[in-house]
Design a protein around this motif. Sequence first.
Motif, mmCIF file in Angstrom:
data_model
loop_
_atom_site.group_PDB
_atom_site.id
_atom_site.type_symbol
_atom_site.label_atom_id
_atom_site.label_comp_id
_atom_site.label_asym_id
_atom_site.label_seq_id
_atom_site.Cartn_x
_atom_site.Cartn_y
_atom_site.Cartn_z
ATOM 1 N N GLU A 135 0.838 -1.209 0.000
ATOM 2 C CA GLU A 135 0.000 0.000 0.000
ATOM 3 C C GLU A 135 0.870 1.255 0.000
ATOM 4 O O GLU A 135 0.585 2.231 -0.703
ATOM 5 C CB GLU A 135 -0.917 -0.007 1.226
ATOM 6 C CG GLU A 135 -2.051 -1.020 1.116
ATOM 7 C CD GLU A 135 -2.746 -1.256 2.446
ATOM 8 O OE1 GLU A 135 -2.215 -0.785 3.474
ATOM 9 O OE2 GLU A 135 -3.787 -1.938 2.460
ATOM 10 N N GLU A 136 1.942 1.209 0.785
ATOM 11 C CA GLU A 136 2.839 2.363 0.807
ATOM 12 C C GLU A 136 3.459 2.601 -0.571
ATOM 13 O O GLU A 136 3.580 3.741 -1.023
ATOM 14 C CB GLU A 136 3.954 2.144 1.833
ATOM 15 C CG GLU A 136 3.454 2.127 3.272
ATOM 16 C CD GLU A 136 4.569 1.773 4.248
ATOM 17 O OE1 GLU A 136 4.264 1.406 5.390
ATOM 18 O OE2 GLU A 136 5.750 1.865 3.852
ATOM 19 N N ILE A 138 2.192 1.815 -3.400
ATOM 20 C CA ILE A 138 1.164 2.360 -4.293
ATOM 21 C C ILE A 138 1.023 3.862 -4.064
ATOM 22 O O ILE A 138 1.002 4.659 -5.014
ATOM 23 C CB ILE A 138 -0.180 1.640 -4.059
ATOM 24 C CG1 ILE A 138 -0.084 0.185 -4.528
ATOM 25 C CG2 ILE A 138 -1.304 2.353 -4.798
ATOM 26 C CD1 ILE A 138 -1.323 -0.631 -4.245
ATOM 27 N N GLU A 139 0.978 4.234 -2.797
ATOM 28 C CA GLU A 139 0.861 5.663 -2.485
ATOM 29 C C GLU A 139 2.052 6.455 -2.997
ATOM 30 O O GLU A 139 1.916 7.594 -3.447
ATOM 31 C CB GLU A 139 0.730 5.862 -0.975
ATOM 32 C CG GLU A 139 -0.679 5.586 -0.455
ATOM 33 C CD GLU A 139 -0.818 6.031 0.986
ATOM 34 O OE1 GLU A 139 -0.296 7.109 1.337
ATOM 35 O OE2 GLU A 139 -1.423 5.270 1.772
ATOM 36 N N ALA A 140 3.213 5.830 -2.918
ATOM 37 C CA ALA A 140 4.427 6.513 -3.370
ATOM 38 C C ALA A 140 4.548 6.515 -4.889
ATOM 39 O O ALA A 140 5.513 7.051 -5.437
ATOM 40 C CB ALA A 140 5.657 5.861 -2.751
ATOM 41 N N ALA A 145 -1.591 2.412 -9.361
ATOM 42 C CA ALA A 145 -2.649 2.829 -8.446
ATOM 43 C C ALA A 145 -3.837 1.881 -8.497
ATOM 44 O O ALA A 145 -4.596 1.760 -7.538
ATOM 45 C CB ALA A 145 -3.095 4.250 -8.794
#
Lengths: 256, 256
Positions: A135-136, A138-140, A145
Motif C-alpha cells: 500500500e505504501e 502504491i501511495e508513493a 494505483a
Amino acid sequence: MGLREKQALERRQRVLAAAHELICRSGSVGLSMRALARRAELSVQTVYNLFGSKGGVLHGLRLGIIETLYNQAEQSRPLDPLDYLLHLAEVGAATFAADPVVLRILMKALKGSNLGANESSLTAGSVKMFQRPIEEAIEAGLLRADADAEFVARHLVIGFLGVLDLWVREVLDDQGLRTHLLYIFTLMLLGVSAGAGRARLLARYHRLQRELPRVIREVDAPLPLAGLARGANVPAMRKPVSGSRLRNSRSAGLTV
Amino acid sequence: MGLREKQALERRQRVLAAAHELICRSGSVGLSMRALARRAELSVQTVYNLFGSKGGVLHGLRLGIIETLYNQAEQSRPLDPLDYLLHLAEVGAATFAADPVVLRILMKALKGSNLGANESSLTAGSVKMFQRPIEEAIEAGLLRADADAEFVARHLVIGFLGVLDLWVREVLDDQGLRTHLLYIFTLMLLGVSAGAGRARLLARYHRLQRELPRVIREVDAPLPLAGLARGANVPAMRKPVSGSRLRNSRSAGLTV
DNA sequence: TCAATTTTCAGAACGCGTTCCAGAAACCAG
DNA sequence: CTGGTTTCTGGAACGCGTTCTGAAAATTGA
C-alpha cells in the motif's frame, strides 16, 4: 497464572527443546513421541496433554521460527517499501538458511501432519505483513494505483511458500532459495509496477537473471510423457522379495 | 512382454482401481494397505512388490491425473501463446475441480509421503510445457525480449503448485482455484509483458481483480503476533485426560 | 515335461502415533 | 491440614505402514 499453568509452560518448553535437540541429533528418524517424552522426562500422555499431537509439537517449534522471522524483518527494516518487500525475501531466505538441517526436517514433517499444515499457509497475519508496504508503494507511485494491495500480497505469500517448499524438498539449496524468492517477488511486483518503481524493479530483475542457477536439481526423473499411469515406471522400487533372500536390516521407516 | 509382465500390469491397474474406489468410498480413512490389498484381491506383500510403498500407489494414481491434464491441455489449444498460458491455468483448475473429493485426498496424502512428494514438484517436463509458449510469446513481441523463458516458466510452475496447495488445504474452493491460478499467472506474465501483450494482460488483470474473492477462508486462527512459541496457543487441543472419564470411540488416526 | 527360478500368499512381527487404563502424585480451595 | 479435583505416570492396547518368514503357486527355459 496459578502454579499449574506455570509448570505446564515450563514443561512445554522442555518438550520443544527436546524436540529440537532430537531432530538435530538424529534427524526425522528418532523423533518419535516415545523418544521425545523420554528426553523431556515426561510421560507420553503428558506430551499429548500439552500439545495434542505430534503435529502440535512441530507446530510449536515452527511458531518460534516464525517469531524470529517477524523480529528479524522488523529490525533493520528499509524505509523504502519496495526495498522492504525484497528485504522480506532476504530475511526469509536467511532465516531458513541459518539452520537448514533442522528446519528442512521440521517443515517436511509438518507437511505430513494435517495439523499445522493448514495454519501458516495463507494467514491474515502473513498477508498483512506484505500488504502494508505494498500500500505504501502504491501511495508513493512505485506501484500501479489500480493494483489491489491485498491480492498482490496474497500471491506474494503463495510464491514465498511455493519457493520455500522447493527448498524443503532440496530442489533448491540455500542460494537457490534466496535467488528464487527474490526473483518471484520481483516478477510479481514488476507486474503492477509503475514509474520509478518499474525502472528499479527492472534493474533488479536483470541482475537476478544473471544470478539464477541455470539448472536446478532434478529430484526425480522427469515425467515420461508416454504411457503414463500404465505403471511402467514406479519410483524407488526395491527388488521384490524373491527366492534368494538377502535381507538387510530394517530400514527404520521414516513415514514422517 | 512375457506373461509375467502382462500379469503384473493387470495387477497394478487392479490396485490403482481399488485405491481410487477406496478413496472415493471412505476417504483417506480406510485407505490402508491391508484394505487396499483385500479389495484388489492381492496380498499386502504383492502390493509392495508392485508399487514399493503406499506412496508409490498414490503416485501411480497421480500419474493418471497428470496424463489427462496434459491431454486436455493439448486438445483445444489456443493458437495465441498468451491465451495458451492462461488456458493451462483454466485446464488445471478444471481438471482438479472435476473430482475434488478424491483429488484433494490424494494430493493431501501425497504431501505426507516423501515418495512422489519431490516428483512432480518442478520437473523439467512441467517447466517445458510452460517454456515453449513463453518463448513463442517473446518472439511475437508479447513478452519482453530480455525475459528468460525458462525462469519465467519455472516460477509459473511454482505459482501453480502454490495455489493448488491452497486448494488442497481447502483454503480455496473450485472457483478460488481457478481465479487464483489465473491471477498469479497474469501477475507474473504482466511483469515481463511488452507491447500488445501488456495491454491484453492488463485488461485481464482488471477483470480478475473484480472476480477474486475479497476474503478467503481462514483455516486456522490468524497468527497471534505477541508471545509466540510460548505455547500459549496450541491448536486443535482436545480436553486433556482428566478424572471424569467420558471417552468416545477411537478417532481413526489419519496419519496419512 | 520337468526342474529352476520367480512371485504370491497368509500370517507374524516391528516401530510408529495415538488412546485407554488405573493408580499415584500434585495442586487448589476450604 | 484435608478433601476434591486435576494432572502425571507407566504400561497395555489399537490400527497403521512396512518387513520378515516359510511354504505354496506360477512362470520360465530347456
